[in-house]
Design a protein around this motif. Structure first.
Motif, PDB file in Angstrom:
ATOM      1  N   VAL A  89       0.846  -1.193   0.000  1.00 30.67           N
ATOM      2  CA  VAL A  89       0.000   0.000   0.000  1.00 30.67           C
ATOM      3  C   VAL A  89       0.881   1.242   0.000  1.00 30.67           C
ATOM      4  CG1 VAL A  89      -1.658   1.336   1.345  1.00 30.67           C
ATOM      5  CG2 VAL A  89      -1.970  -1.133   1.084  1.00 30.67           C
ATOM      6  N   PHE A  90       1.940   1.202   0.799  1.00 30.14           N
ATOM      7  CA  PHE A  90       2.837   2.365   0.822  1.00 30.14           C
ATOM      8  C   PHE A  90       3.501   2.575  -0.546  1.00 30.14           C
ATOM      9  CE2 PHE A  90       6.735   4.713   1.649  1.00 30.14           C
ATOM     10  CZ  PHE A  90       6.226   5.782   2.371  1.00 30.14           C
ATOM     11  N   ALA A  91       3.785   1.470  -1.251  1.00 28.53           N
ATOM     12  CA  ALA A  91       4.438   1.570  -2.567  1.00 28.53           C
ATOM     13  C   ALA A  91       3.574   2.296  -3.585  1.00 28.53           C
ATOM     14  CB  ALA A  91       4.798   0.177  -3.090  1.00 28.53           C
ATOM     15  N   THR A  92       2.269   2.319  -3.344  1.00 30.31           N
ATOM     16  CA  THR A  92       1.383   2.979  -4.310  1.00 30.31           C
ATOM     17  C   THR A  92       1.336   4.486  -4.090  1.00 30.31           C
ATOM     18  OG1 THR A  92      -0.586   2.770  -2.921  1.00 30.31           O
ATOM     19  CG2 THR A  92      -0.120   0.944  -4.417  1.00 30.31           C
ATOM     20  N   LYS A  93       1.876   4.948  -2.929  1.00 28.17           N
ATOM     21  CA  LYS A  93       1.889   6.391  -2.670  1.00 28.17           C
ATOM     22  C   LYS A  93       2.990   7.070  -3.464  1.00 28.17           C
ATOM     23  CE  LYS A  93      -0.097   5.954   1.914  1.00 28.17           C
ATOM     24  NZ  LYS A  93       0.111   6.016   3.365  1.00 28.17           N
ATOM     25  N   LYS A  94       2.924   8.359  -3.559  1.00 27.99           N
ATOM     26  CA  LYS A  94       3.934   9.124  -4.288  1.00 27.99           C
ATOM     27  C   LYS A  94       5.335   8.842  -3.717  1.00 27.99           C
ATOM     28  CE  LYS A  94       5.083  13.683  -5.866  1.00 27.99           C
ATOM     29  NZ  LYS A  94       5.430  14.912  -5.212  1.00 27.99           N
ATOM     30  N   ASN A  95       6.256   8.484  -4.566  1.00 28.93           N
ATOM     31  CA  ASN A  95       7.633   8.150  -4.167  1.00 28.93           C
ATOM     32  C   ASN A  95       7.728   6.943  -3.248  1.00 28.93           C
ATOM     33  OD1 ASN A  95       8.658  10.322  -5.583  1.00 28.93           O
ATOM     34  ND2 ASN A  95       8.402  11.692  -3.831  1.00 28.93           N
ATOM     35  N   GLY A  96       6.590   6.302  -2.991  1.00 26.27           N
ATOM     36  CA  GLY A  96       6.590   5.191  -2.043  1.00 26.27           C
ATOM     37  C   GLY A  96       7.510   4.055  -2.490  1.00 26.27           C
ATOM     38  N   LEU A  97       7.403   3.695  -3.782  1.00 23.09           N
ATOM     39  CA  LEU A  97       8.223   2.597  -4.290  1.00 23.09           C
ATOM     40  C   LEU A  97       9.705   2.930  -4.152  1.00 23.09           C
ATOM     41  CD1 LEU A  97       8.435  -0.102  -5.746  1.00 23.09           C
ATOM     42  CD2 LEU A  97       8.109   1.084  -7.918  1.00 23.09           C
ATOM     43  N   ASP A  98      10.065   4.156  -4.494  1.00 19.03           N
ATOM     44  CA  ASP A  98      11.460   4.583  -4.372  1.00 19.03           C
ATOM     45  C   ASP A  98      11.938   4.491  -2.924  1.00 19.03           C
ATOM     46  OD1 ASP A  98      11.789   5.091  -6.980  1.00 19.03           O
ATOM     47  OD2 ASP A  98      11.640   7.284  -6.845  1.00 19.03           O
ATOM     48  N   GLU A  99      11.072   4.942  -2.009  1.00 20.84           N
ATOM     49  CA  GLU A  99      11.485   4.927  -0.604  1.00 20.84           C
ATOM     50  C   GLU A  99      11.663   3.508  -0.086  1.00 20.84           C
ATOM     51  OE1 GLU A  99       9.825   7.620   2.270  1.00 20.84           O
ATOM     52  OE2 GLU A  99       9.226   8.995   0.686  1.00 20.84           O
ATOM     53  N   LEU A 100      10.794   2.620  -0.512  1.00 21.45           N
ATOM     54  CA  LEU A 100      10.912   1.224  -0.080  1.00 21.45           C
ATOM     55  C   LEU A 100      12.164   0.584  -0.678  1.00 21.45           C
ATOM     56  CD1 LEU A 100       7.149   0.294  -0.366  1.00 21.45           C
ATOM     57  CD2 LEU A 100       8.502   0.104   1.723  1.00 21.45           C
ATOM     58  N   HIS A 101      12.426   0.900  -1.941  1.00 18.38           N
ATOM     59  CA  HIS A 101      13.644   0.380  -2.587  1.00 18.38           C
ATOM     60  C   HIS A 101      14.883   0.896  -1.851  1.00 18.38           C
ATOM     61  CE1 HIS A 101      16.272  -1.095  -5.715  1.00 18.38           C
ATOM     62  NE2 HIS A 101      16.747   0.111  -5.942  1.00 18.38           N
ATOM     63  N   LYS A 102      14.860   2.185  -1.563  1.00 19.12           N
ATOM     64  CA  LYS A 102      15.969   2.806  -0.837  1.00 19.12           C
ATOM     65  C   LYS A 102      16.118   2.180   0.552  1.00 19.12           C
ATOM     66  CE  LYS A 102      17.325   7.267   0.964  1.00 19.12           C
ATOM     67  NZ  LYS A 102      17.102   6.762   2.336  1.00 19.12           N
ATOM     68  N   ALA A 103      14.993   1.925   1.200  1.00 18.12           N
ATOM     69  CA  ALA A 103      15.047   1.383   2.563  1.00 18.12           C
ATOM     70  C   ALA A 103      15.704   0.009   2.582  1.00 18.12           C
ATOM     71  CB  ALA A 103      13.641   1.314   3.163  1.00 18.12           C
ATOM     72  N   ILE A 104      15.378  -0.836   1.613  1.00 27.18           N
ATOM     73  CA  ILE A 104      15.961  -2.177   1.644  1.00 27.18           C
ATOM     74  C   ILE A 104      17.421  -2.153   1.195  1.00 27.18           C
ATOM     75  CG2 ILE A 104      15.008  -2.877  -0.628  1.00 27.18           C
ATOM     76  CD1 ILE A 104      15.727  -5.160   2.386  1.00 27.18           C
ATOM     77  N   ILE A 105      17.715  -1.361   0.165  1.00 28.66           N
ATOM     78  CA  ILE A 105      19.091  -1.349  -0.353  1.00 28.66           C
ATOM     79  C   ILE A 105      19.998  -0.472   0.518  1.00 28.66           C
ATOM     80  CG2 ILE A 105      20.588  -0.769  -2.304  1.00 28.66           C
ATOM     81  CD1 ILE A 105      18.788  -3.084  -3.016  1.00 28.66           C
ATOM     82  N   HIS A 106      19.663   0.795   0.619  1.00 31.85           N
ATOM     83  CA  HIS A 106      20.592   1.745   1.240  1.00 31.85           C
ATOM     84  C   HIS A 106      20.537   1.738   2.762  1.00 31.85           C
ATOM     85  CE1 HIS A 106      21.972   3.504  -2.497  1.00 31.85           C
ATOM     86  NE2 HIS A 106      20.725   3.398  -2.930  1.00 31.85           N
TER      87      HIS A 106
END
Lengths: 642, 642
Positions: free
Chosen positions: A257-274
């Protein structure tokens, strides 16, 4: 603009009037545990207002006493004036936090070796096609003035016997200066494939033959990283931490659900990688004195959602009917494509998924558990976030996913935490005094309770009569450990704050117990229905493998008593650890194992429980201790005298 | 900090005391033509100081009169106080500037078709392995719930017959949302190779079958870009401009030197990609209404230095003994790797180099000229910046490079310019009045003189007795067109400023003539020595192909008269245009042609003139009009009556 001062973090930020306090904290990079991701359903994001006002609503999660003290839920409080807030340290600490923990190698070795042995016994060869080699090139002269690239290619052709040689532009860009600075003595890292050799790195001088790989288990709650020596094919070190995505929700649904928000996918990607994997890599490199450019292969396994977020792929359609995952098998990617801190040209392989809710972690788990080679019938249960089940042998494999949530990793429980230092992992309750005896991970005071601790607790509570078979706490017991709030919800105190000098008591209440009973009911009913779909029942099982984040302190007897695991002969059970991680490790050191993974994923049948007739009835029956039909649990029937 | 105001550009910048005015201008992004890149040897970077002081030295390039007017060379003037400067507009305009010129398609078609015919006659098939296809996928249901990627792969497998299907992470990232937004109706762009199909783009809806390619000739002075329809294999449009690297030096040596400076390589890479090729692409896309994502293949050819700078590879060792190029054949690259404004996954192919000074432009030229298929002996002369020569036929090919500099493209001449609008391209001098009759490119006033114009001019000067055979201007002639400065250097006025309302007279002086004679001497002696190395002379030649930036207005008769070209039968000569560009075009539309290019590069023998015994003597002899040995030029001997 409104000013928000996080007194606990000595951090001041500005926001617009009406913004949610939880969002403001995220913006300020202050971690507030919010497993339900702002749905006001878990009550975990409790913070204390020291000054100023928020616009909030009363919920069952905040007691009258707490209201007086200024507590509010960050997820249902809008900031309407300048405020000062105190975030309780347990919320921002290692409960689910980012603490990196290494070690545990000795304990793991047996598990890794067992898996390696199974693979070896079934003809999976251990070798990689990546090599490192120090070479001394002849220096160019007017009579031998071929290009730099041709000079390297000529050497490779003559000395390594490959005619087709490939390299990337970034390697070419390094070559001219590097050759001169090293007097034409360099170390090549290359991949052999059929007749082609691909140079993936070039370094000045002799940098040895060491090459490393990284196996990663991307759990929804916890992430584990293993450093593997690819030449010797042995595990060197391990590090783990919470998944930093946890601040966007405890389970996959909230993350999606968070991934569907604005920039959500980017933030989740960043959270797991960075914010998760790269810090783990840094810590493991530093500790073992490893150069990241020597890390040239990565195998990662995670559930389908974690795999999507790892790649930065939009996962939303997998949670919506007809539940379509974006991909099962990932395309070929390199370290730099997903910004992993490994050699930019490192091959990154994701264990293939089976379906939207049976991911690469299960494929990898099945690989390491050896079900694909077993003559016996194996029931494989992964007790991580959610919970997946595989049943099968060398001839067939069926799988399903249970909506168990994060309970087995301590999620969905107010004082729950990962099985790390400070977690209560086993409990004995004195049947007379109702006083608990706590087993705590590490040499420290208790912080919370992990999955195996909750199993023990519920088991002990029912055996001592603290709760009934519906999980309700009995009112007539005479002990300060049991108390009821103004809504009549009972709780059991595992640790009084004064006993250990804590900020708050560590307690488990009826809501927590209810959450856990639903989780264990989902697992039991899932396994039961999976067998039923084959016209079988638990009597056909020869082995039960328990894997996942629940940890190896799981007490099988207690798990059967509460009705999480089926009541079959105890010697059939085996805890096989983080089988997803072990599977990744196997795929890292063996191309055969990688091929086997692909085979497993394509051959496994997936049963969608949510549309399976009769599943809901079975689930409801299993939401009882141990089960509404006690005849399914003969040994428990004796124990409880019912 | 010191303030520098460029009054001509209304631009103010700050710099440190002691910085070179040329560097300050570059920093301010103000173009000052400086072919010798600050060596105080060409005298082109003349600017006018309006206010303030610079620390400069007297040079022969600035006359006493000019000193009084405030002229200084930007390359030998250090800024020591706040100054105001005027940059003459011709220095910052289209002389070598970035003006994009399109068109010329009709004139080119004959040349392109001739090359295509040669290739066709020798069994090079015209086809590419890239396709675009609109597909309609079935929408997912609970009964057909395979992953998005598998859905696409299933279609490809069933309808296109490929089992191995590949795609990149960025394609995967597009897929989930794009499929839903387009109702599962999409257009795939894919490459077929052996049994594998690689999806390089996916677009919503039906975007047609149009696919485009770009052929690029990366000249040191000029860059030409062609838009090609890959389905019909025809040339659609052409655009050209100066190479923006020119501000860092007119020839490859000066560019290489600049590449060794801090950030130099990056700036040169940026100059060719972002300041030259991408603007050309934008103009051609806009004019033809093309979507850049439909441009999925690029073939570029340039000399070895240009190829290195195009890829961002350090070129310095190719100019230092033993003259080692970084690479001959480029690795596989995609549009995004070099930041070209085409489809990020577009294949970018560079014509392979032969040696440090015989690059892919020559390989491509040889391909399009058909020497590889010729039964006759062909002498191929590329009159671009420098000048490369190939001699051979279907059985063998020899090549060499001549240090001719940029003279044939109007470089190294004070009023020189590219063969574009405003260039004087042919000249007649009245033998009595010494008045010139000018032929100018386009419908405009003269701006400068291009290569073919200089050949005509020198030829006419010697025929009318304006210069002697050493290129010295005769003092006794009575005409205002001829004048001498205070150093005694004579010049001929092609256009008085008042005739056309110019800022300055257009003149050619003895230094210019000397530069040009050295350039033509380098070409003639190169060809001569190349044949000599085979024990041959010009009599064995059946055909002379002239290619390159000199332009098709080259007067062969005049070129022989001045001793640039050998005195052989006139019908043997043929101007074949920008053969490098035509070769790139062939490689773009034909995989066979690409393979032929590789074959040509690996089979061509390179002769290093600088170490060839007797070359220097031959060069010195050729630095005369037409040659010290007039017997080599029997028809010129008659003409000059010597």
């Amino acid at each position: 603009m409104i000013k928000v001062l996080f007194r606990s973090h000595d951090k001041e930020v500005y926001c617009n009037k009406g913004e949610l306090l939880l969002d403001v904290a995220r913006m300020a990079d202050i971690f507030i545990d919010a497993p339900c991701n702002g749905n006001v359903s878990c009550g975990k994001c409790k913070v204390k207002l020291l000054n100023g006002k928020v616009d909030t609503e009363k919920t069952r999660h905040i007691s009258d006493d707490e209201i007086k003290q200024g507590y509010v839920l960050a997820c249902n409080s809008k900031v309407v004036s300048d405020i000062e807030v105190d975030v309780p340290s347990k919320l921002s600490s290692s409960m689910y936090g980012m603490k990196i923990e290494g070690g545990g190698k000795e304990k793991d070795e047996a598990i890794f070796n067992r898996a390696k042995k199974i693979a070896e016994n079934h003809n999976l060869k251990f070798s990689t096609n990546i090599r490192k080699k120090y070479i001394e090139l002849s220096e160019p002269t007017l009579d031998d003035n071929i290009s730099d690239v041709d000079r390297i290619q000529r050497y490779v052709r003559h000395h390594l016997g490959y005619n087709e040689i490939d390299f990337r532009l970034d390697i070419l860009r390094k070559i001219p200066i590097l050759l001169r600075e090293s007097n034409f003595k360099v170390t090549l890292t290359y991949v052999k494939k059929k007749n082609k050799l691909t140079i993936i790195d070039i370094e000045p001088g002799d940098t040895g033959e060491s090459l490393y790989g990284i196996a990663i288990d991307i759990g929804t709650t916890s992430v584990v990283v293993c450093l593997v020596d690819l030449v010797e094919q042995v595990l060197i070190d391990k590090a783990s931490s919470g998944n930093a995505q946890i601040k966007y929700g405890a389970d996959v649904i909230n993350r999606i659900v968070f991934a569907t928000k604005k920039n959500g996918l980017d933030e989740l990607h960043k959270a797991i990688i960075h914010d998760t994997i790269n810090p783990l890599l840094h810590s493991i490199y530093e500790k073992n004195n490893i150069n990241r450019d020597d890390v040239i292969s990565v195998v990662a396994s995670g559930n389908t959602t974690m795999a999507s977020l790892f790649l930065g792929v939009y996962p939303d359609y997998l949670r919506r009917e007809p539940y379509i995952p974006p991909f099962l098998k990932s395309p070929k990617i390199m370290g730099e494509n997903v910004e992993l801190d490994v050699n930019p040209s490192a091959y990154v392989y994701l264990a293939p998924n089976v379906a939207s809710y049976v991911g690469g972690d299960i494929t990898a788990g099945v690989l390491s558990a050896g079900i694909w080679a077993s003559e016996e019938n194996v029931l494989f249960i992964d007790l991580g976030t959610n919970g997946e089940i595989v049943f099968g042998n060398q001839d067939f494999m069926m799988s399903c996913a249970c909506s168990a949530g994060p309970a087995f990793e301590g999620g969905g429980i107010r004082c729950g935490m990962r099985a790390s230092c400070g977690a209560i992992e086993n409990i004995k309750i004195n049947p007379v005094t109702f006083e608990p005896k706590l087993g705590i991970i590490g040499e420290c005071d208790p912080i919370g309770i992990c999955g195996s601790g909750i199993i023990d607790l519920i088991c002990q509570m029912i055996l001592t009569g603290v709760i009934d078979r519906r999980g309700k706490i009995q009112k007539e017991l005479n002990t300060p450990r049991i108390r009821f709030d103004e809504h009549g919800i009972g709780e059991y105190v595992l640790a009084f704050k004064d006993e250990y000098g804590l900020e708050n008591d560590i307690t488990v209440n009826e809501v927590d117990i209810d959450n856990f009973i639903r989780a264990k009911g989902a697992i039991y009913s899932g396994a039961s229905v999976l067998l039923e779909s084959l016209g079988m029942d638990f009597s056909v099982i020869d082995k039960v493998y328990i894997a996942g984040g629940i940890g190896n302190s799981l007490n099988i007897e207690n798990a059967i008593t509460i009705g999480l695991l089926p009541d079959v002969e105890r010697e059939k059970f085996q805890y096989i650890g983080n089988s997803s991680l072990v599977g990744s490790y196997l795929a890292l050191i063996s191309r055969d194992a990688k091929n086997k993974l692909e085979e497993i994923a394509s051959q496994m049948t997936y049963v969608e429980l949510s549309v399976y007739p009769g599943y809901m009835d079975e689930f409801v029956s299993a939401c009882f201790l141990p089960h509404t039909n006690i005849e399914n649990f003969p040994t428990v029937k004796d124990l409880l005298n019912v």
